[in-house]
Write a protein that holds these residues in place. Structure first.
Motif, PDB file in Angstrom:
ATOM      1  N   SER A 131      53.662 -25.609 -15.398  1.00  0.00           N
ATOM      2  CA  SER A 131      54.052 -26.637 -14.364  1.00  0.00           C
ATOM      3  C   SER A 131      53.279 -27.713 -14.240  1.00  0.00           C
ATOM      4  N   ILE A 132      51.948 -27.809 -14.602  1.00  0.00           N
ATOM      5  CA  ILE A 132      51.269 -28.984 -14.343  1.00  0.00           C
ATOM      6  C   ILE A 132      51.777 -30.016 -15.509  1.00  0.00           C
ATOM      7  N   ILE A 133      51.786 -29.259 -16.870  1.00  0.00           N
ATOM      8  CA  ILE A 133      52.197 -30.202 -18.021  1.00  0.00           C
ATOM      9  C   ILE A 133      53.597 -30.992 -17.652  1.00  0.00           C
ATOM     10  N   TYR A 134      54.491 -30.041 -17.077  1.00  0.00           N
ATOM     11  CA  TYR A 134      56.017 -30.499 -16.977  1.00  0.00           C
ATOM     12  C   TYR A 134      55.837 -31.688 -15.685  1.00  0.00           C
ATOM     13  N   SER A 135      54.707 -31.433 -14.773  1.00  0.00           N
ATOM     14  CA  SER A 135      54.715 -32.688 -13.760  1.00  0.00           C
ATOM     15  C   SER A 135      54.288 -33.909 -14.238  1.00  0.00           C
ATOM     16  N   ILE A 136      53.748 -33.977 -15.441  1.00  0.00           N
ATOM     17  CA  ILE A 136      53.512 -35.181 -16.208  1.00  0.00           C
ATOM     18  C   ILE A 136      54.252 -35.605 -17.229  1.00  0.00           C
ATOM     19  N   GLU A 137      55.361 -34.964 -17.430  1.00  0.00           N
ATOM     20  CA  GLU A 137      56.386 -35.211 -18.562  1.00  0.00           C
ATOM     21  C   GLU A 137      56.727 -36.770 -18.600  1.00  0.00           C
ATOM     22  N   LYS A 138      57.109 -37.264 -17.341  1.00  0.00           N
ATOM     23  CA  LYS A 138      57.631 -38.548 -17.270  1.00  0.00           C
ATOM     24  C   LYS A 138      56.452 -39.643 -17.620  1.00  0.00           C
ATOM     25  N   ASP A 139      55.328 -39.280 -17.355  1.00  0.00           N
ATOM     26  CA  ASP A 139      54.084 -39.999 -17.777  1.00  0.00           C
ATOM     27  C   ASP A 139      54.009 -40.045 -19.274  1.00  0.00           C
ATOM     28  N   LEU A 140      54.041 -38.886 -19.785  1.00  0.00           N
ATOM     29  CA  LEU A 140      53.854 -38.676 -21.202  1.00  0.00           C
ATOM     30  C   LEU A 140      54.956 -39.559 -22.197  1.00  0.00           C
ATOM     31  N   LEU A 141      56.249 -39.582 -21.767  1.00  0.00           N
ATOM     32  CA  LEU A 141      57.465 -40.398 -22.209  1.00  0.00           C
ATOM     33  C   LEU A 141      57.075 -41.641 -22.127  1.00  0.00           C
ATOM     34  N   PHE A 142      56.587 -42.289 -20.720  1.00  0.00           N
ATOM     35  CA  PHE A 142      56.358 -43.507 -20.466  1.00  0.00           C
ATOM     36  C   PHE A 142      55.287 -44.068 -21.496  1.00  0.00           C
ATOM     37  N   LEU A 143      54.173 -43.292 -21.571  1.00  0.00           N
ATOM     38  CA  LEU A 143      52.977 -43.861 -22.331  1.00  0.00           C
ATOM     39  C   LEU A 143      53.577 -43.793 -23.746  1.00  0.00           C
ATOM     40  N   ASN A 144      54.275 -43.024 -24.285  1.00  0.00           N
ATOM     41  CA  ASN A 144      54.592 -43.107 -25.778  1.00  0.00           C
ATOM     42  C   ASN A 144      55.510 -44.379 -26.063  1.00  0.00           C
ATOM     43  N   GLU A 145      56.449 -44.666 -25.071  1.00  0.00           N
ATOM     44  CA  GLU A 145      57.188 -45.784 -25.051  1.00  0.00           C
ATOM     45  C   GLU A 145      56.360 -47.110 -25.062  1.00  0.00           C
ATOM     46  N   ALA A 146      55.309 -47.079 -24.011  1.00  0.00           N
ATOM     47  CA  ALA A 146      54.442 -48.038 -24.007  1.00  0.00           C
ATOM     48  C   ALA A 146      53.629 -48.336 -25.237  1.00  0.00           C
ATOM     49  N   ARG A 147      53.074 -47.206 -26.110  1.00  0.00           N
ATOM     50  CA  ARG A 147      52.523 -47.334 -27.178  1.00  0.00           C
ATOM     51  C   ARG A 147      53.164 -47.924 -28.273  1.00  0.00           C
ATOM     52  N   ASN A 148      54.440 -47.450 -28.349  1.00  0.00           N
ATOM     53  CA  ASN A 148      55.489 -47.936 -29.499  1.00  0.00           C
ATOM     54  C   ASN A 148      55.637 -49.543 -29.261  1.00  0.00           C
ATOM     55  N   LYS A 149      55.568 -50.039 -27.988  1.00  0.00           N
ATOM     56  CA  LYS A 149      55.681 -51.524 -27.834  1.00  0.00           C
ATOM     57  C   LYS A 149      54.633 -52.118 -28.419  1.00  0.00           C
ATOM     58  N   LEU A 150      53.572 -51.550 -27.585  1.00  0.00           N
ATOM     59  CA  LEU A 150      52.036 -52.551 -27.729  1.00  0.00           C
ATOM     60  C   LEU A 150      51.652 -52.489 -29.234  1.00  0.00           C
ATOM     61  N   ARG A 151      52.158 -51.475 -30.053  1.00  0.00           N
ATOM     62  CA  ARG A 151      51.473 -51.365 -31.400  1.00  0.00           C
ATOM     63  C   ARG A 151      52.324 -52.750 -32.190  1.00  0.00           C
ATOM     64  N   LYS A 152      53.165 -53.289 -31.742  1.00  0.00           N
ATOM     65  CA  LYS A 152      53.807 -54.197 -32.393  1.00  0.00           C
ATOM     66  C   LYS A 152      53.265 -55.738 -32.216  1.00  0.00           C
ATOM     67  N   LEU A 153      52.480 -55.561 -31.091  1.00  0.00           N
ATOM     68  CA  LEU A 153      51.859 -56.940 -30.943  1.00  0.00           C
ATOM     69  C   LEU A 153      50.942 -57.508 -32.018  1.00  0.00           C
ATOM     70  N   PRO A 154      51.115 -58.678 -32.143  1.00  0.00           N
ATOM     71  CA  PRO A 154      50.265 -59.626 -33.121  1.00  0.00           C
ATOM     72  C   PRO A 154      48.778 -59.416 -32.987  1.00  0.00           C
ATOM     73  N   SER A 155      48.013 -59.511 -34.016  1.00  0.00           N
ATOM     74  CA  SER A 155      46.498 -59.550 -33.901  1.00  0.00           C
ATOM     75  C   SER A 155      46.174 -60.759 -33.845  1.00  0.00           C
TER      76      SER A 155
END
Length: 338
Positions: A131-155
């Motif tokens: 139940s605890i893990i499923y309560s943060i499911e949206k956070d996990l999905l959001f953070l993975n989407e954020a991760r995919n976008k941020l990794r594309k930033l230039p150095s």
């Protein structure tokens, strides 16, 4: 690159599957011959599953950068693209979940040692943990989407910088290609540059970075889209000079007066040294404009080296001025201490 160390963020189901598989493996091969061994086996399963989950959640949080320590350039880009406050909230919820799962596991260790039915207690524990893990499911999905976008930033490095700005289809990407050898995507339609891209060139031992910004349109800040905001972020947060390119033929689809208004907005908004260059000097439609500093043709290379040399001199003067101001501040601090 600061965001490259962020691994893929697993889903809630992936986290639970991993933890429960490891828990089952921890129990496999053990002979349960009485109440004591049943307690030990089920306790081992609970603690293994809980440790896997808490460790994975902590690692996700740890791999995201501390936003307070980010360069302003990266901070505002991250805020534009995914929202820094939203990421903080989601990471905070992962921290909470990690601590809560640890707390639940310790609670059920006490219960299982007093229970006559250890498997039932273990299942109850797994139910609460799930139940605890499923309560943060949206956070996990959001953070993975954020991760995919941020990794594309230039150095972007702390080195002499030239930011190329202006309307779409006026030759920004072509200029970067000519000067740096970089090959950003170029196509004859607006907003071909999908984000801030970067190239480099050397003069002697000094390396210069050139940022190719997305097209800037002449409209209020509140009406700008994500791509335009990335360009503005690049301008606001880098120690740089700006090459503002004007299409003096208007073949880009925008009139010179519109481009000139955009130039004035850049000058008033960002307070950076600006070199205004009219491009497409090789075309018969080219107009001589009294408010530009130089002209060039990225198609034929006419004037490109002269523009680059001027930009280098502007960068050097900007660095010298910053060093002078810095030295004056240090001297003033030393005088005040006397």
């Amino acid at each position: 690159m600061i965001f490259e160390k962020i691994n893929t963020v697993p889903t809630a189901d992936e986290l639970l599957d991993k933890s429960f598989r490891r828990a089952t493996r921890a129990m496999s091969g053990k002979t349960i011959s009485g109440r004591k061994t049943a307690i030990e086996a089920n306790e081992s399963m609970m603690l293994t599953a809980a440790n896997i989950l808490t460790d994975n959640l902590k690692n996700i949080v740890r791999r995201f950068p501390t936003f307070e320590n980010l360069q302003p350039f990266y901070y505002e880009l991250a805020d534009v693209m995914v929202g820094v406050d939203d990421m903080r909230k989601s990471l905070s919820r992962l921290d909470w979940a990690s601590a809560k799962i640890h707390e639940i596991a310790r609670e059920y260790v006490g219960k299982i040692r007093k229970s006559r039915d250890p498997p039932l207690v273990r299942k109850q524990c797994f139910g609460r943990v799930s139940s605890i893990i499923y309560s943060i499911e949206k956070d996990l999905l959001f953070l993975n989407e954020a991760r995919n976008k941020l990794r594309k930033l230039p150095s972007v490095h702390d080195e002499p910088t030239i930011v190329v700005a202006g309307y779409p289809n006026i030759g920004k990407s072509s200029f970067v290609t000519k000067v740096t050898g970089a090959t950003p995507e170029i196509a004859p339609y607006p907003f071909t540059t999908k984000g801030v891209s970067i190239g480099h060139f050397f003069v002697g031992n000094d390396r210069y970075q050139v940022l190719d910004t997305p097209g800037l349109l002449d409209r209020p800040m509140s009406d700008r889209n994500e791509i335009e905001l990335q360009a503005i972020t690049a301008l606001k947060n880098l120690d740089a000079v700006v090459l503002f390119i004007i299409d003096a033929t208007e073949t880009c689809g925008y009139e010179v007066e519109d481009q000139k208004r955009m130039l004035e907005e850049v000058r008033s908004e960002f307070k950076l040294p600006v070199l205004v260059v009219a491009n497409k000097a090789d075309l018969p439609q080219f107009m001589e404009l009294d408010f530009v500093d130089m002209k060039m043709s990225t198609a034929t290379n006419e004037g490109v080296s002269e523009v680059t040399s001027t930009l280098i001199e502007m960068v050097k003067k900007e660095i010298e001025e910053k060093e002078r101001i810095k030295a004056e501040k240090v001297e003033k601090i030393g005088t005040d201490d006397l």
